[in-house]
Design an enzyme around this catalytic site. Structure first.
Site, mmCIF file in Angstrom:
data_model
loop_
_atom_site.group_PDB
_atom_site.id
_atom_site.type_symbol
_atom_site.label_atom_id
_atom_site.label_comp_id
_atom_site.label_asym_id
_atom_site.label_seq_id
_atom_site.Cartn_x
_atom_site.Cartn_y
_atom_site.Cartn_z
ATOM 1 N N CYS A 116 2.478 1.113 6.984
ATOM 2 C CA CYS A 116 1.914 1.329 5.656
ATOM 3 C C CYS A 116 2.873 0.968 4.543
ATOM 4 C CB CYS A 116 1.483 2.781 5.494
ATOM 5 S SG CYS A 116 2.862 3.944 5.409
ATOM 6 N N GLY A 117 4.130 0.762 4.815
ATOM 7 C CA GLY A 117 5.070 0.363 3.780
ATOM 8 C C GLY A 117 5.884 1.506 3.218
#
Length: 269
Positions: A116-117
């Protein structure tokens, strides 16, 4: 040399509407803030696409390049061209080889992450949530009731696009005494700040001698951008987030919010 193409439009467009009041209605027209994709291209490589108001794009591109650490000063941008296309606008820049090499290294690091970062220590580090301390100034800009009141009272008179559309944020540069010097507007608060910082950098303004006043809440992105440019104070009309307060504390930036004509809230850093 940077060219003179600012990619300017009016920043708003006409829209057909139907006005409803009680049981009655009538056809009318109104103006809405313009928003479109703006691609920032460095040495023929697209780095980011931002949804922005297509106005003052020269200042926007320079400010983004500085606040995101892509270049350290405007002179590292050798050419800048604004090009309109059917799907949006491209701002094409040629930057120094040193800056471009560092940008490519950062892009490789980002490309190597998955998920998801924001999961994991390595990804969090890439968010740049630990800014360095701003420079220590002999006379730091400090918040006071008269300074904030002056800026708060004056800002609406500079918000021409807001008056027309009712849908944009303003980023103002103020003197240490609260006098508003320059204002930029955009549908994105961070875009407005980048436009303002780009303008100040291009004009050679000494950013330690004033502060930024935003017609928005204080997000961590705004504080980080201000800290990177060694601006001593950020003032906002609405509330800050907890992360904005923490980053201001780490960077030594004075953060004041809920700025009104009759007072403000100072977050101790």
């Amino acid at each position: 040399m940077l060219d003179n193409d600012s990619g300017n439009r009016l920043g708003f467009i006409s829209q057909k509407i139907v006005r409803h009041r009680g049981e009655s209605q009538r056809a009318d027209s109104d103006y809405v803030a313009e928003e479109c994709p703006v691609a920032l291209v460095f040495n023929d490589i697209s780095h980011a696409v931002m949804m922005a108001t297509p106005k003052d794009l020269r200042e926007f591109a320079v400010g983004f390049s500085l606040t995101e650490g892509i270049v350290q000063k405007p002179s590292e941008i050798f050419e800048l061209e604004v090009m309109e296309g059917c799907a949006g606008i491209e701002v094409r820049m040629t930057i120094s080889q040193k800056s471009f090499f560092e940008l490519k290294a950062k892009r490789r690091a980002l490309a190597g992450r998955t998920g998801c970062g924001v999961c994991g220590i390595e990804s969090l580090e890439l968010l740049d949530l630990c800014p360095g301390k701003i420079a220590a100034y002999p006379e730091k800009v400090m918040p006071s009731a008269s300074v904030i009141e002056r800026a708060s009272h004056s800002l609406p008179g500079f918000q021409s696009l807001m008056h027309v559309t009712g849908g944009v944020h303003a980023a103002a540069w103020c003197s240490a005494e609260g006098e508003i010097i320059k204002v930029f507007e955009d549908v994105g608060r961070h875009n407005g700040l980048d436009k303002l910082i780009g303008f100040l950098a291009l004009q050679g303004v000494e950013m330690r001698n004033g502060f930024v006043f935003m017609s928005s809440r204080a997000s961590y992105e705004l504080v980080r951008k201000v800290a990177r440019m060694n601006i001593p104070m950020l003032a906002t009309i609405s509330a800050p987030t907890s992360l904005a307060i923490e980053i201001a504390r780490m960077a030594g930036v004075s953060l004041v919010s809920f700025c009104r004509k009759d007072g403000f809230v100072e977050y101790v850093v």
